[in-house]
Design a protein around this motif. Structure first.
Motif, PDB file in Angstrom:
ATOM      1  N   ASP A 147       0.854  -1.187   0.000  1.00 31.50           N
ATOM      2  CA  ASP A 147       0.000   0.000   0.000  1.00 31.50           C
ATOM      3  C   ASP A 147       0.887   1.234   0.000  1.00 31.50           C
ATOM      4  O   ASP A 147       2.089   1.163   0.309  1.00 31.50           O
ATOM      5  N   TYR A 191      -5.645   1.057   0.400  1.00 31.56           N
ATOM      6  CA  TYR A 191      -5.739   1.526  -0.979  1.00 31.56           C
ATOM      7  C   TYR A 191      -5.877   3.038  -1.057  1.00 31.56           C
ATOM      8  O   TYR A 191      -6.729   3.578  -1.750  1.00 31.56           O
ATOM      9  N   ALA A 231      -3.740   4.914  -2.447  1.00 27.75           N
ATOM     10  CA  ALA A 231      -3.426   5.129  -3.857  1.00 27.75           C
ATOM     11  C   ALA A 231      -3.450   3.769  -4.536  1.00 27.75           C
ATOM     12  O   ALA A 231      -3.333   2.725  -3.881  1.00 27.75           O
ATOM     13  N   GLU A 232      -3.594   3.760  -5.841  1.00 28.03           N
ATOM     14  CA  GLU A 232      -3.752   2.495  -6.541  1.00 28.03           C
ATOM     15  C   GLU A 232      -2.457   1.961  -7.126  1.00 28.03           C
ATOM     16  O   GLU A 232      -2.397   0.808  -7.550  1.00 28.03           O
ATOM     17  N   HIS A 260       0.930  -2.144  -8.987  1.00 33.58           N
ATOM     18  CA  HIS A 260      -0.465  -1.811  -8.686  1.00 33.58           C
ATOM     19  C   HIS A 260      -0.864  -2.427  -7.350  1.00 33.58           C
ATOM     20  O   HIS A 260      -0.494  -3.556  -7.033  1.00 33.58           O
ATOM     21  N   HIS A 261      -1.654  -1.684  -6.581  1.00 33.01           N
ATOM     22  CA  HIS A 261      -2.151  -2.208  -5.304  1.00 33.01           C
ATOM     23  C   HIS A 261      -3.502  -1.559  -4.998  1.00 33.01           C
ATOM     24  O   HIS A 261      -3.623  -0.654  -4.189  1.00 33.01           O
ATOM     25  N   SER A 262      -4.510  -2.065  -5.685  1.00 33.59           N
ATOM     26  CA  SER A 262      -5.874  -1.557  -5.520  1.00 33.59           C
ATOM     27  C   SER A 262      -6.782  -2.711  -5.120  1.00 33.59           C
ATOM     28  O   SER A 262      -6.345  -3.866  -5.025  1.00 33.59           O
ATOM     29  N   ALA A 263      -8.040  -2.417  -4.891  1.00 26.02           N
ATOM     30  CA  ALA A 263      -8.993  -3.472  -4.555  1.00 26.02           C
ATOM     31  C   ALA A 263      -9.082  -4.501  -5.683  1.00 26.02           C
ATOM     32  O   ALA A 263      -9.260  -5.703  -5.439  1.00 26.02           O
ATOM     33  N   LYS A 264      -8.946  -4.028  -6.912  1.00 23.55           N
ATOM     34  CA  LYS A 264      -8.997  -4.931  -8.067  1.00 23.55           C
ATOM     35  C   LYS A 264      -7.677  -5.669  -8.253  1.00 23.55           C
ATOM     36  O   LYS A 264      -7.648  -6.791  -8.753  1.00 23.55           O
ATOM     37  N   HIS A 265      -6.597  -5.034  -7.858  1.00 18.21           N
ATOM     38  CA  HIS A 265      -5.263  -5.611  -8.043  1.00 18.21           C
ATOM     39  C   HIS A 265      -4.495  -5.596  -6.711  1.00 18.21           C
ATOM     40  O   HIS A 265      -3.571  -4.810  -6.526  1.00 18.21           O
ATOM     41  N   PRO A 266      -4.885  -6.454  -5.787  1.00 18.18           N
ATOM     42  CA  PRO A 266      -4.245  -6.455  -4.455  1.00 18.18           C
ATOM     43  C   PRO A 266      -2.891  -7.167  -4.471  1.00 18.18           C
ATOM     44  O   PRO A 266      -2.820  -8.387  -4.565  1.00 18.18           O
TER      45      PRO A 266
END
Length: 546
Positions: free
Chosen positions: A336, A356, A358-359, A530-536
């Motif tokens: 994160d 998250y 930032a993404e 990438h570190h988002s809800a879609k791409h953890p």
């Protein structure tokens, strides 16, 4: 040998009339009068063994042509069976030795010589295409100085001091690097020509059926900072998973680098692990061979299957179970940030619950200025475990946990599952894992430069069939780091670094997608984690359950 080539052997035995007993065999591409080998010979003769040291084919005083790794099996078989037939041998043969001398033991075991009773491979290289020559698709530049050292008949060890390794390592194309050294090493060009896992490499590789046919007890010795740990554990795990004698597989893993696996020292780099870290490996070898070769009932019956040195607490853990512990539980940290994980002063975080904020995090990787993980003398890299020089690199991302509240022990192989993208057709991913002291000191206890936390993006799905990236597209990647046993204490933090180079241990990715061995073009890559809800993106740590 079976093809009438003659190999040179020096044989040491007790000075007793009509002596007859078991033989311990060592085969080496270096020099069969090396001091460490003669030291072992004295100990084993005193323990009532013959000790036989053979120059491998094409090296030292032996005839023929040296072809690294490829020819060893049949020659080892013939050496073992020759020794077993001698009037001074009671037909029982064991093998020992470190590094390449460890590989020769596995090459022998795969040939099933009937008089080979056991092997003790120390730091054996040999996980082809996952450790040597290519590691997960990255060309291993450290292999070239080794190939230079074993060129010709006599050892070229000292010529390394005369070579401009910086010039060599930065040279392009890779296929002609030996020309910069000033020595023809034809095999290097062969290796750089075969940059995928094709039929050239497959005869080298141990398969499950190879392990399934080996029915001898094995003692494996390696170290947490051993450059051949990947090979050591590859063979060990292969025997555990497939061999009929898998219950007689033993392992010792110390706080040692490659050289210390056969001559233990309490200090590695600038870190002192204490006097208890130094085991009497001579005594351990003799006790093992006395049991398995001579059939003597001795203290071996009390041996644990696993002896590993726990970093951090600087103490030994012994277990009747195999490595890694079956009781492990996985612990997940999420990557994160607030969009700026560059340098250790950035805001990259390892969190138990993803926020998250930032993404993604972005950095530029320029092959002209790669991140250095050792000195340019690639044959003897400077493994200083305190990597403070990394801190201000803007071409690396750092993710750091908060202070640890309860102690725990990492035991096994950390895994990084992350989502990445690049604006180029290919790039490299490199991961390193540290502990951070409350005063800010950084120790690379967890994963070393040689230890597998690398991946060339084009090989994300297959080492046989590379697939270039689609610029800008997000892909899932998995990096498995080296095995480790490290106690983390309250107040410490753990830190993950992601970047795109580990030079000069590995060749730079030039980011072009061109043929690896002949490419001379260079592109600067803009790479994104990438570190988002879609791409953890995650760091998964195996924790020993007390």
């Amino acid at each position: 040998m079976r093809d009438d080539i003659t190999l040179s052997a020096d044989i040491y035995m007790p000075d007793t009339p009509n002596w007859r007993g078991p033989c311990i065999l060592v085969t080496t591409p270096y020099d069969n009068t090396m001091e460490i080998l003669l030291k072992f010979a004295r100990y084993f003769v005193a323990a009532d063994y013959a000790y036989m040291i053979v120059d491998v084919r094409g090296r030292g005083d032996s005839d023929g042509e040296f072809i690294d790794f490829l020819q060893q099996g049949p020659d080892e078989y013939d050496c073992i069976e020759w020794a077993a037939q001698q009037p001074w041998c009671d037909t029982n043969v064991g093998m020992m030795g470190a590094s390449y001398l460890g590989w020769t033991q596995w090459a022998a075991a795969r040939e099933h010589p009937p008089h080979l009773k056991t092997i003790v491979p120390t730091a054996p290289g040999g996980k082809i295409w996952g450790e040597l020559y290519y590691t997960n698709g990255l060309p291993c530049l450290w292999q070239l100085p080794w190939m230079n050292a074993v060129s010709g008949k006599t050892l070229q060890w000292n010529t390394a001091m005369l070579i401009d390794w910086k010039k060599v390592c930065f040279h392009l194309p890779l296929i002609t690097m030996d020309e910069v050294i000033g020595r023809e090493i034809p095999r290097w060009a062969e290796y750089m020509t075969h940059s995928t896992l094709d039929d050239y490499w497959k005869p080298y590789i141990f398969k499950s059926e190879d392990f399934a046919s080996i029915d001898i007890p094995v003692l494996t010795i390696t170290g947490w900072f051993d450059g051949d740990q990947l090979g050591s554990l590859f063979f060990y795990e292969g025997m555990l998973n497939h061999a009929p004698m898998n219950d007689n597989q033993y392992i010792i893993i110390g706080p040692w680098d490659h050289g210390s696996t056969y001559d233990p020292q309490e200090t590695v780099g600038k870190v002192n692990f204490g006097k208890s870290s130094v085991l009497d490996l001579i005594k351990i070898h003799i006790e093992w061979f006395d049991f398995w070769v001579k059939g003597i009932e001795n203290n071996f019956k009390k041996w644990p299957k696993t002896r590993v040195f726990e970093l951090g607490s600087n103490s030994w853990r012994s277990s009747s179970d195999f490595w890694p512990p079956k009781s492990n539980i996985n612990h997940t940290f999420y990557l994160d940030s607030q969009g700026n994980a560059q340098t250790t002063k950035g805001n990259g975080m390892l969190t138990l619950q993803p926020k998250y904020a930032a993404e993604a995090d972005i950095y530029k990787y320029d092959p002209r200025d790669p991140l250095l993980v050792s000195t340019y003398n690639a044959y003897a890299p400077d493994f200083d475990l305190r990597r403070k020089d990394f801190n201000n690199r803007t071409d690396a991302l750092f993710y750091t946990s908060g202070p640890i509240l309860e102690p725990f022990t990492i035991a096994g192989k950390p895994i990084i599952e992350f989502y990445g993208s690049s604006d180029c057709l290919d790039t490299d991913w490199v991961a390193m894992f540290f502990t951070v002291e409350p005063n800010g000191d950084i120790f690379q206890f967890v994963s070393d430069d040689f230890h597998g936390g690398v991946l060339r993006a084009r090989f994300r799905n297959s080492f046989e069939t590379p697939e270039l990236l689609e610029p800008g597209k997000i892909y899932k990647f998995t990096l498995t780091l080296s095995s480790i046993c490290c106690k983390i204490f309250p107040g410490q933090r753990i830190r993950l670094m992601l970047n795109s180079s580990a030079f000069p241990v590995y060749a730079r990715n030039q980011n072009t997608g061109n043929e690896i061995g002949t490419d001379t073009e260079i592109k600067v890559a803009t790479n994104t984690i990438h570190h988002s809800a879609k791409h953890p993106s995650k760091l998964i740590i195996p924790i020993f359950k007390e």
